[in-house]
Scaffold this motif. Sequence first.
Motif, PDB file in Angstrom:
ATOM      1  N   SER A 205      88.593-107.899 -52.795  1.00 55.87           N
ATOM      2  CA  SER A 205      87.677-108.969 -53.210  1.00 55.87           C
ATOM      3  C   SER A 205      87.043-108.653 -54.557  1.00 55.87           C
ATOM      4  N   HIS A 211      82.350-112.049 -58.643  1.00 53.42           N
ATOM      5  CA  HIS A 211      81.200-112.898 -58.311  1.00 53.42           C
ATOM      6  C   HIS A 211      81.253-113.326 -56.855  1.00 53.42           C
ATOM      7  N   ALA A 212      82.451-113.735 -56.421  1.00 62.21           N
ATOM      8  CA  ALA A 212      82.587-114.136 -55.024  1.00 62.21           C
ATOM      9  C   ALA A 212      82.361-112.947 -54.108  1.00 62.21           C
ATOM     10  N   ALA A 213      82.744-111.767 -54.548  1.00 65.30           N
ATOM     11  CA  ALA A 213      82.521-110.570 -53.736  1.00 65.30           C
ATOM     12  C   ALA A 213      81.026-110.339 -53.537  1.00 65.30           C
ATOM     13  N   ARG A 214      80.257-110.530 -54.604  1.00 62.75           N
ATOM     14  CA  ARG A 214      78.801-110.394 -54.475  1.00 62.75           C
ATOM     15  C   ARG A 214      78.246-111.427 -53.515  1.00 62.75           C
ATOM     16  N   TYR A 215      78.711-112.660 -53.676  1.00 63.03           N
ATOM     17  CA  TYR A 215      78.287-113.734 -52.771  1.00 63.03           C
ATOM     18  C   TYR A 215      78.596-113.362 -51.331  1.00 63.03           C
ATOM     19  N   ALA A 216      79.756-112.715 -51.132  1.00 68.86           N
ATOM     20  CA  ALA A 216      80.181-112.359 -49.777  1.00 68.86           C
ATOM     21  C   ALA A 216      79.403-111.162 -49.237  1.00 68.86           C
TER      22      ALA A 216
ATOM     23  N   LYS B 382      83.637-119.827 -58.765  1.00 69.76           N
ATOM     24  CA  LYS B 382      83.098-118.527 -59.143  1.00 69.76           C
ATOM     25  C   LYS B 382      82.580-117.759 -57.933  1.00 69.76           C
ATOM     26  N   HIS B 383      81.806-118.450 -57.078  1.00 70.31           N
ATOM     27  CA  HIS B 383      81.178-117.749 -55.974  1.00 70.31           C
ATOM     28  C   HIS B 383      81.760-118.093 -54.613  1.00 70.31           C
ATOM     29  N   ILE B 386      87.709-117.026 -53.198  1.00 72.86           N
ATOM     30  CA  ILE B 386      88.569-116.183 -54.027  1.00 72.86           C
ATOM     31  C   ILE B 386      89.902-116.909 -54.092  1.00 72.86           C
ATOM     32  N   TYR B 389      93.083-115.531 -52.686  1.00 76.08           N
ATOM     33  CA  TYR B 389      93.093-115.224 -51.255  1.00 76.08           C
ATOM     34  C   TYR B 389      93.593-116.433 -50.462  1.00 76.08           C
ATOM     35  N   ASN B 398      82.553-114.219 -46.276  1.00 78.36           N
ATOM     36  CA  ASN B 398      81.303-113.468 -46.206  1.00 78.36           C
ATOM     37  C   ASN B 398      80.970-113.044 -44.769  1.00 78.36           C
TER      38      ASN B 398
END
Lengths: 346, 550
Positions: A205, A211-216, B382-383, B386, B389, B398
């Motif tokens: 990730s 950024h998405a990793a942080r969100y996750a 962006k958030h 992914i 994926y 998440n």
Amino acid sequence: MASVVLGLLLGAVLIAVQGHSVSSAYSALVLGGAGDADALLRTLQKATPLVFGGLAVAFAFKAGLFNIGGQGQLLVGAAFAAGVGFGLEGVPLVVHLPLALLVGAAAGAAWGAIAGVLKATSGAHEVIVTIMLNFVAGNLTDWLAANPWQDRSGSNIIARTPLVQPSAEIPTWGWLPAGFVLAVIAAFACWFILERTTYGFEVRSVGANRHAARYAGISVGCIMASTMAVAGLLAGLGGAIESLGVDGRFEAGVNVGLGFEGITIALLARTNPIAVIPAGLLVGLMEAGAAKMQFESGVAPEIIDVIQALILLFVAAPLIVRWLLRLRDRPDAPDRRLTLGAGWGR
Amino acid sequence: MVATAVSQAEPEVLLAGHGITKCFGPVVANDDVSVELRPGRILALLGENGAGKSTLVNVLFGLHRPDAGQVVIADENVELSSPHDAIARGVGMVHQHFQLVPPMSVVRNIVLGAEPRKLGMIDVTQARRRVLELADRFGLHVDPDAAVEDLPVGAQQRVEILKALYRDARVLIADEPTAVLTPQETDHLLDVLRGLTAQGVGIVFITHKLREVMAAADDIVVLREGKVVGTTTPAQTSEAALAELMVGRAVDLHGDRFESGATGVGSAAPAEIAADDAAPTSEAMAADDPERPVVLDIAGLCADDDRGQRAVDELSLEVRAGEIVGVAGVEGNGQRELVEAITGLRHATAGTVSISDRDASGARPRQVTVIGVGHIPEDRAKHGLIGSYSVADNSVLNRYFKRPFAAGGMLRRDRIDSHARDVVATFDVRTPDVESPADSLSGGNKQKLIVGREFSDEIDLLIAAQPTRGIDIGAIEFIWHRIRERRDGGTAVLLVSAELDEVLALSDRVVVMYEGRIVATVDPRTATREEIGLLMAGAAPGTECSVAGG
């Protein structure tokens, strides 16, 4: 695959231009790399550090990090494993060998982690830091081999350690070095970690979309630091196996360049850990067979470097391959390009 | 390429687009848009994000070719094949993201690509002299020898303007020039722009900030959904009227709030939705009921934006179980920073956040998720997802670490896949299978996947930021319906949207955010759009419409 074939074809042209027989050169190359048990052993021994070095680059790449520090990580692994290998006496093999390997791996991991922690805490670019750490590792291990750990037996003046104890030697079963078995296990372990564990999910990730990793809810800094440690561990293990299984000691200057070839291998394998095995074997075979090729057909062994470079060029520039092979660009095909710039500028 | 005097034969129209239409695939970005810029005037293009402002100036600057319509430069009909054509005809553009070489000096940046030469070398002395002349003539003061990277943003922008003027620009297009500036720098820029018009330069100025338009523009064109919805001047209008034009047409007070002549794609289907779910239900009316527990409690929250300017300013807000609180406001008034501060993506500099009676001040994103918060992020690429994926991996993006998706550090692929199939089926995500990469989905389906993911867990609080931005009507309807369902099920919902229609259609209570503060709380059943528009423009509640802000 297309890149390999193209590289060999262009290599054949170069051999023919020099007036040598292509068929005898290539058959000598293959025989020298896989013609008998000795040849096979040479190939597998050459392939082992290449696989580890390739994994060290490929694993870090999954987190979007470009690990140029395989060389330094391998050197500290090789030196410290040798240190444990010759320094401890009277310890049984079941303790001594794993301990030596572990210390080598830990040294590599620590070396890799320096770059990871710096990246996570201060944003220092891992490419720059790992390149600089390569120099530090080179000089540190040279000093170790020339001073405190130098072999004082007889009239030795070479900067090298004594031979490791028999209880720390990695065995070889016929043509199969145990180190290569470890390399294969490591490759599958990397694949398993990346694809099947929550840690691997986090690593990928971070590499795919920070950024998405942080969100996750993933701690991007921790993942970067630990990924570099794992990468260093792999390279360090490769170095330890060189010392304990091939050279029997650590000698300054002997392993130079091995760590850098890991980058070649990782690219050839498109950073897929399983594909690192055949990529390492291919390059290992070419290096192992080069001497025989020169002996039998008179082709300079440097041609192997040229072929390797050509293969790499074709891997890195898929457009050239497409054009050469007249492949149509399929817009629906999944994007298989490697973005090597991913670690830059962020 | 020599900087000569601006005034030759004065053209009547410096720059114009007549009937410009530009489509990107099925999206009509500009629909028969006409604008005209005369010498010495500032034309403000006003509109929300996605209204088609940037597309229009990109057509006028030769970056896009229009599908229909005519571009006019200096009274001549022209076909622009690239920005070079536009530059050669005296049109300059100041991009939102500066096109400068940071380590190079101001002079070198300005002359780059059009350097005065002597014996094949750059004539530095002459370049420097010309730059100084220009700067002096237009009052754009900047150190010619400083490296651009050492200059503050406002000065870098002046370098961009000088770059255009050096190339003889008689028209300057500025794309959201104030978005990156502090208030002081903004005031200075507006002075500079007015100074330029005094020398005959015409300026096209893109913004969504009403105050700047009222302060600086001579002519105002308001765009919405790719169309011109108003052409006016500051003297003839007010901030409130502009706000209303920007966000949509005036509407009725009751249930059928979408039917009163709203135009464009956003109109037809929401009308049906409104009829379906006929505004707040009786349960929802009870939302203000103090008996219901407060789920989200924010007190005195402060947070800075990416430039270190305070964006959320001592904001306090409560959201109770079973109510939707909508945050209305012109974009850039701290909504993004508010959401990020609550969800742990941004550091709050002061204040407290408590969620379900637990202190969540300074919590990390993971802790916020575990407390029971669903977050539909503003920027789904962006958030939210992914892209590389699979749909399956994104469906647990998440929550991958939670049972049943993981046990003992191992991912359980079978559980993840079956969960993904559930989400895909329940939320009508159109995908061939759950192994397809998320990038292969359309925008609406991506958003449904995110909503499905956030709704598939037990959550007490939903934070929905721009939940329907840029997606088709069918998906909007679906997502609205699901958010209402959640509300009726007792979830507290904080809705942040730049679409006033959306805020009004969904919310039980509307708070208006302006410059990082909540300036008013209104009841969507009784408030008028004029009233809300005025509040969004920064007028204190109760003041008259005429001279707001400024």
